[in-house]
Design an enzyme around this catalytic site. Structure first.
Site, PDB file in Angstrom:
ATOM      1  CG  HIS A   1      40.351  28.347  46.451  1.00  0.00           C
ATOM      2  ND1 HIS A   1      40.572  28.953  45.228  1.00  0.00           N
ATOM      3  CD2 HIS A   1      40.404  29.359  47.364  1.00  0.00           C
ATOM      4  CE1 HIS A   1      40.762  30.247  45.402  1.00  0.00           C
ATOM      5  NE2 HIS A   1      40.651  30.530  46.686  1.00  0.00           N
TER       6      HIS A   1
ATOM      7  CG  HIS B   1      38.935  31.383  49.781  1.00  0.00           C
ATOM      8  ND1 HIS B   1      40.276  31.670  49.653  1.00  0.00           N
ATOM      9  CD2 HIS B   1      38.787  30.827  51.014  1.00  0.00           C
ATOM     10  CE1 HIS B   1      40.915  31.309  50.752  1.00  0.00           C
ATOM     11  NE2 HIS B   1      40.039  30.787  51.593  1.00  0.00           N
TER      12      HIS B   1
ATOM     13  CG  ASP C   1      37.748  35.530  46.316  1.00  0.00           C
ATOM     14  OD1 ASP C   1      37.744  34.672  47.226  1.00  0.00           O
ATOM     15  OD2 ASP C   1      38.793  35.832  45.702  1.00  0.00           O
ATOM     16  CG  HIS C   2      38.182  31.980  43.906  1.00  0.00           C
ATOM     17  ND1 HIS C   2      39.143  32.000  42.925  1.00  0.00           N
ATOM     18  CD2 HIS C   2      38.638  32.813  44.885  1.00  0.00           C
ATOM     19  CE1 HIS C   2      40.145  32.791  43.291  1.00  0.00           C
ATOM     20  NE2 HIS C   2      39.858  33.299  44.484  1.00  0.00           N
TER      21      HIS C   2
ATOM     22  CG  HIS D   1      44.901  30.336  48.951  1.00  0.00           C
ATOM     23  ND1 HIS D   1      45.207  31.588  49.427  1.00  0.00           N
ATOM     24  CD2 HIS D   1      43.632  30.421  48.473  1.00  0.00           C
ATOM     25  CE1 HIS D   1      44.159  32.392  49.249  1.00  0.00           C
ATOM     26  NE2 HIS D   1      43.192  31.707  48.676  1.00  0.00           N
TER      27      HIS D   1
ATOM     28  CG  ASP E   1      43.104  32.893  45.075  1.00  0.00           C
ATOM     29  OD1 ASP E   1      43.074  33.321  43.912  1.00  0.00           O
ATOM     30  OD2 ASP E   1      42.308  33.266  45.956  1.00  0.00           O
TER      31      ASP E   1
ATOM     32  CG  HIS F   1      42.795  37.459  43.194  1.00  0.00           C
ATOM     33  ND1 HIS F   1      41.785  38.218  43.723  1.00  0.00           N
ATOM     34  CD2 HIS F   1      42.645  36.223  43.720  1.00  0.00           C
ATOM     35  CE1 HIS F   1      41.046  37.487  44.541  1.00  0.00           C
ATOM     36  NE2 HIS F   1      41.547  36.260  44.559  1.00  0.00           N
TER      37      HIS F   1
HETATM   38 FE    FE Z   1      40.740  34.629  45.786  1.00  0.00          FE
HETATM   39 ZN    ZN Z   2      41.288  32.366  47.765  1.00  0.00          ZN
END
Ligand code: FE
Ligand code: ZN
Length: 244
Positions: free
Chosen positions: A56, A58, A60-61, A115, A134, A172
């Site tokens: 996805h 985001h 942080d990915h 998400h 996530d 995570h």
């Molecule tokens: Fe994440």
């Molecule tokens: Zn995420």
């Protein structure tokens, strides 16, 4: 030959997964939220990253996509529906049912919204391996930023019927906090209590608690165990407010 799996911790609590097929020499980096630790890990292993897969959009990915691509020439594959939000975009946009390969190993993309709207999971059925990003975490599930509890419940229903031995690679290290909540809502679950004791031990030793398995989640994850979308919504709201 089995897929080799390397877990690379990045940022505060993200995991990037390197999957390597020894027969072909192919390596994929999944969700590189940061590039340097991923490149260093691949280098140490002698693996050449040829592909990046994103679950996805985001940051942080995906924030490491461009630097990993620049260093390795890797192609970037991810949710077509989120291409515009992914830094540097995608070389290949995919969705539900699309096939991905790692050497002779075959994965299928599952569209698992909730998400984010376009979130994907990657399922290697023949290898009993599921990459959940996530959506499903150890003892938890992702927050509902762009979707509904009904959507997340439908995802859980799809995960629930996978072979119990399926390994689950999530995005995570949230296990300990998830477990505290799980214990608050399911205090009499002996499997959960035993698992939490082991998680506490691992975290005290600075060790990771994932991958997990569908079997472990079926026994201990309140979101996977929820019996309706209404129950999942209630759990999600309580978890969002939970201060364990
Ligand atoms: Fe994440
Ligand atoms: Zn995420």
């Amino acid at each position: 030959m089995a897929i080799r799996i390397e877990r690379v911790p990045v940022l505060s609590d993200n995991y990037v997964w390197l999957l390597h097929d020894g027969a072909s020499g192919e390596t994929v980096a999944i969700d590189p939220g940061e590039a340097a630790p991923v490149l260093a890990a691949a280098d140490t292993l002698g693996w050449q990253i040829g592909a990046i897969w994103n679950t996805h959009w985001h940051p942080d990915h995906t924030a490491g996509n461009a630097a990993v691509k620049a260093a390795t020439g890797a192609s970037v594959t991810g949710p077509a529906a989120e291409a515009a939000k992914i830094p540097g975009g995608l070389d290949r946009g995919i969705g539900e049912g699309d096939a991905l390969t790692l050497g002779a190993h075959r994965a299928v993309a599952m569209h698992v919204p909730g998400h984010t709207a376009g979130h994907l999971a990657f399922h290697f059925a023949d290898d009993a391996l599921l990459v959940t990003g996530d959506t499903l975490f150890a003892m938890g599930c992702g927050r509902l930023f762009e979707g509904t509890a009904a959507e997340m419940y439908a995802n859980m229903a799809r995960y629930r019927v996978l072979p119990p031995e399926t390994q689950v690679l999530c995005g995570h290290e949230y296990t300990q906090a998830n477990g505290r909540f799980a214990l608050a809502v399911d205090p009499d679950n002996a499997a959960l209590r035993a698992r939490m004791a082991e998680v506490d031990r691992l975290r005290a030793a600075g060790e990771a608690t994932v991958p997990t398995t569908i079997a472990a989640e079926l026994a201990t994850n309140p979101f996977l165990r929820a019996q309706s979308a209404v129950e999942l919504r209630d759990l999600r709201e309580r978890k969002d407010a939970f201060r364990g």
